[in-house]
Design a protein around this motif. Structure first.
Motif, mmCIF file in Angstrom:
data_model
loop_
_atom_site.group_PDB
_atom_site.id
_atom_site.type_symbol
_atom_site.label_atom_id
_atom_site.label_comp_id
_atom_site.label_asym_id
_atom_site.label_seq_id
_atom_site.Cartn_x
_atom_site.Cartn_y
_atom_site.Cartn_z
ATOM 1 N N ARG A 1 0.829 -1.217 0.000
ATOM 2 C CA ARG A 1 0.000 0.000 0.000
ATOM 3 C C ARG A 1 0.870 1.277 0.000
ATOM 4 O O ARG A 1 0.806 2.094 0.924
ATOM 5 C CB ARG A 1 -0.964 0.046 1.183
ATOM 6 N N PRO A 2 1.744 1.450 -0.973
ATOM 7 C CA PRO A 2 2.589 2.661 -1.010
ATOM 8 C C PRO A 2 1.743 3.933 -1.183
ATOM 9 O O PRO A 2 0.562 3.850 -1.543
ATOM 10 C CB PRO A 2 3.472 2.426 -2.231
ATOM 11 N N ILE A 3 2.368 5.086 -0.911
ATOM 12 C CA ILE A 3 1.648 6.351 -1.160
ATOM 13 C C ILE A 3 2.479 7.262 -2.067
ATOM 14 O O ILE A 3 2.301 8.492 -2.067
ATOM 15 C CB ILE A 3 1.294 7.086 0.158
ATOM 16 N N ASP A 4 3.368 6.668 -2.854
ATOM 17 C CA ASP A 4 4.242 7.474 -3.733
ATOM 18 C C ASP A 4 3.440 8.357 -4.682
ATOM 19 O O ASP A 4 3.822 9.500 -4.967
ATOM 20 C CB ASP A 4 5.167 6.543 -4.521
ATOM 21 N N ILE A 5 2.307 7.835 -5.153
ATOM 22 C CA ILE A 5 1.487 8.602 -6.123
ATOM 23 C C ILE A 5 0.986 9.894 -5.477
ATOM 24 O O ILE A 5 0.943 10.960 -6.100
ATOM 25 C CB ILE A 5 0.308 7.729 -6.621
ATOM 26 N N PHE A 6 0.652 9.814 -4.177
ATOM 27 C CA PHE A 6 0.189 11.011 -3.459
ATOM 28 C C PHE A 6 1.335 12.008 -3.306
ATOM 29 O O PHE A 6 1.188 13.209 -3.582
ATOM 30 C CB PHE A 6 -0.363 10.619 -2.085
ATOM 31 N N LEU A 7 2.488 11.535 -2.881
ATOM 32 C CA LEU A 7 3.625 12.445 -2.628
ATOM 33 C C LEU A 7 4.066 13.099 -3.941
ATOM 34 O O LEU A 7 4.290 14.319 -3.985
ATOM 35 C CB LEU A 7 4.772 11.676 -1.972
ATOM 36 N N ASP A 8 4.123 12.308 -5.015
ATOM 37 C CA ASP A 8 4.505 12.872 -6.329
ATOM 38 C C ASP A 8 3.467 13.912 -6.772
ATOM 39 O O ASP A 8 3.822 14.972 -7.302
ATOM 40 C CB ASP A 8 4.600 11.762 -7.395
ATOM 41 N N GLY A 9 2.202 13.636 -6.523
ATOM 42 C CA GLY A 9 1.139 14.571 -6.930
ATOM 43 C C GLY A 9 1.229 15.877 -6.169
ATOM 44 O O GLY A 9 1.121 16.974 -6.751
ATOM 45 N N TYR A 10 1.506 15.817 -4.862
ATOM 46 C CA TYR A 10 1.620 17.050 -4.071
ATOM 47 C C TYR A 10 2.811 17.875 -4.554
ATOM 48 O O TYR A 10 2.738 19.101 -4.671
ATOM 49 C CB TYR A 10 1.745 16.721 -2.586
ATOM 50 N N ARG A 11 3.916 17.199 -4.841
ATOM 51 C CA ARG A 11 5.100 17.919 -5.361
ATOM 52 C C ARG A 11 4.740 18.589 -6.686
ATOM 53 O O ARG A 11 5.060 19.757 -6.924
ATOM 54 C CB ARG A 11 6.271 16.958 -5.556
ATOM 55 N N ALA A 12 4.004 17.869 -7.547
ATOM 56 C CA ALA A 12 3.624 18.443 -8.862
ATOM 57 C C ALA A 12 2.786 19.713 -8.660
ATOM 58 O O ALA A 12 2.843 20.640 -9.476
ATOM 59 C CB ALA A 12 2.830 17.415 -9.666
ATOM 60 N N MET A 13 2.047 19.780 -7.540
ATOM 61 C CA MET A 13 1.190 20.962 -7.287
ATOM 62 C C MET A 13 1.948 22.022 -6.494
ATOM 63 O O MET A 13 1.353 22.977 -5.981
ATOM 64 C CB MET A 13 -0.100 20.534 -6.559
ATOM 65 N N GLY A 14 3.278 21.847 -6.373
ATOM 66 C CA GLY A 14 4.125 22.877 -5.771
ATOM 67 C C GLY A 14 4.399 22.703 -4.296
ATOM 68 O O GLY A 14 5.069 23.523 -3.671
ATOM 69 N N ALA A 15 3.908 21.614 -3.693
ATOM 70 C CA ALA A 15 4.090 21.433 -2.246
ATOM 71 C C ALA A 15 5.475 20.861 -1.941
ATOM 72 O O ALA A 15 6.097 20.236 -2.801
ATOM 73 C CB ALA A 15 3.023 20.495 -1.708
ATOM 74 N N SER A 16 5.938 21.107 -0.691
ATOM 75 C CA SER A 16 7.193 20.466 -0.267
ATOM 76 C C SER A 16 6.811 19.290 0.636
ATOM 77 O O SER A 16 5.857 19.380 1.420
ATOM 78 C CB SER A 16 8.060 21.465 0.493
ATOM 79 N N VAL A 17 7.558 18.187 0.485
ATOM 80 C CA VAL A 17 7.247 16.953 1.226
ATOM 81 C C VAL A 17 8.462 16.572 2.065
ATOM 82 O O VAL A 17 9.554 16.390 1.535
ATOM 83 C CB VAL A 17 6.928 15.809 0.235
#
Ligand code: EPZ
Length: 436
Positions: free
Chosen positions: A125-141
């Protein structure tokens, strides 16, 4: 206090009869619980299933400062102007769907922190897709010991083009919600198209959201700020997975059973599977009737390959394998979505099934086999329900531990099953020590 289900099996006899009602969908409720964060006023949900995940969400919301009021099955959520955007670890880890809250909270309040979400044992159950999506929207993770700290850029999340490397149900829902509060337009490619997603997006559109491509794999979402509640409430649709489980049980142990309050148009894959196996189904507007007197015995074996909607749902794979243990012939079952979602079959073999694990994604089921009641541990909610079905058709008594898992997705299931004649009771484990 943990509890277990005690089931006295029918030994292959088809005695269940009457009507069993389908409740609101767990997987329609999950994204709907994330929607209040993008509305200006309190949002009400109707036909809410009273599940353990709803109770965990109420606890989690209380920690955030979100107020919950309830009137029977209508729940209303009031999001305050300021919240504490930290998902409490002890709750979020017990509910994978808590990941859905991270997008709307980040989009509205500018930051969110949360543990790696828990959930079932069906896969990593990874969450890489979420983290990549937030970065694409300009967020820092930032990540620290499996804890995530995400902050939006100055001015808030930016619209982006996001291609999902796999079709993810909750990622599609999370980013559709977040995109509504982002600056500019977001395009989601390879979006999932489960009915629970389409229904939510249509409700958001009716509340003023500008979304193109609803029901398709490409969504174009215009940011525009908080939505107004134009409709008084969002109605949670009937649970298609619950309906599928009851259809399988009725096919195996029913004399004359009606599955009421379902949405047959969401059930094409399970209807096709059961019809191919020779199960007689009469399909009404909001119900399906199975009368065993017309059914061939044993049923034909049918291969299964799980697939994103409208393919065969991975959530029905375990109950369908129990069905295949009673069908004549060999059936190949290919679980394409999760890498850990076939481990439950070993317990079915202990009951007398003949299931060979070919690799983590494939099993071969030989049927028909007589099942004998055993003591079993539910590993997750869907396998837990599959064990209950196996216990009902088996010879003798079964004890199914970890009832909590089943309660996450099926409200008071033992009461509804007793309503059609199954012999199943819930027992607190304190008195069960001897059966472990
Ligand atoms: C949703 O889970 C459902 N849960 C699941 O139901 C269901 O089994 C699943 O979709 C598939 O239909 C809810 O809707 C609350 P995914 P979700 O993201 O969204 C991989 C039940 O029993 N992936 O669609 O978490 C993932 O590992 C539950 O009711 C990544 O690789 O599933 C899987 O292989 C269980 N990275 C595939 O995508 C990510 O960041 C599809 O999973 C996210 C997912």
């Amino acid at each position: 206090m943990t509890s277990s289900f005690i089931v006295s099996g029918l030994g292959g006899r088809k005695l269940l009869s009457g009507t069993i009602r389908v409740n609101g969908s767990k997987n329609a409720l999950a994204p709907a619980l994330a929607a209040p964060f993008i509305f200006r006023e309190p949002l009400s949900l109707a036909h809410t299933p009273l599940l353990e995940d709803l109770r965990r969400t109420e606890e989690l919301f209380a920690a955030l400062g979100v107020e919950t009021t309830a009137q029977e099955r209508t729940y209303t959520f009031t999001v305050p102007k300021i919240i504490n955007p930290v998902l409490p670890e002890d709750i979020a880890k017990r509910m994978r769907a808590s990941i859905l809250f991270t997008g709307p909270i980040l989009a509205r309040f500018g930051s969110v922190s949360f543990p790696h979400p828990g959930g079932c044992v069906i896969g990593e159950r990874p969450i890489d897709i979420f983290l990549d999506g937030y970065r694409a929207m300009g967020a820092s993770v930032k990540v620290n010991k499996r804890h995530y700290y995400i902050s939006a850029p100055k001015g808030g999340l930016r619209g982006a083009m996001i291609y999902f490397r796999v079709q993810s149900v909750t990622a599609t829902e999370t980013f559709a919600l977040a995109a509504l509060l982002a600056r500019g337009t977001t395009i989601l490619k390879n979006a999932a198209v489960e009915p629970e997603i389409t229904a939510l997006l249509r409700f958001l559109e009716a509340s003023g959201a500008r979304i193109e491509g609803i029901g398709t794999h490409t969504l174009v979402i215009r940011g525009g700020g908080l939505l107004a509640c134009k409709a008084p409430r969002y109605e949670i649709m009937p649970d298609r997975i619950e309906a599928g489980c009851f259809l399988i049980l009725a096919a195996l142990a029913g004399r004359d059973v009606t599955i009421a309050g379902c949405e047959p148009s969401h059930l094409d894959s399970i209807i096709a599977f059961l019809s191919d196996a020779g199960v007689p189904l009469s399909i009404g507007k909001r119900n399906i009737v199975i009368s065993a007197k017309k059914s061939r015995v044993p049923y034909r074996s049918v291969n299964i390959k799980t697939h994103e909607y409208p393919g065969f749902p991975t959530d029905l794979q375990a109950p369908a394998v129990v069905f295949l243990t009673q069908a004549a012939g060999d059936a190949a079952v290919f679980e394409t979505i999760f890498e850990g979602r076939l481990n439950y079959v070993h317990e079915l073999n202990r009951m007398g099934a003949s299931i060979r694990m070919m690799d983590p994604h494939r099993v071969l089921v030989k049927g028909p086999t007589k099942l004998v009641g055993k003591t079993l541990e539910s590993p997750d909610l869907r396998a837990g329900l599959a064990y209950i079905i196996a216990g009902i058709i088996a010879n003798g008594r079964s004890v199914i531990h970890n009832a909590y898992h089943v309660d996450r997705g099926y409200e008071q299931v033992e009461e509804r099953l007793r309503g059609i004649g199954a012999n199943i009771v819930r027992m607190d484990d304190v008195g069960m020590a001897e059966t472990r």
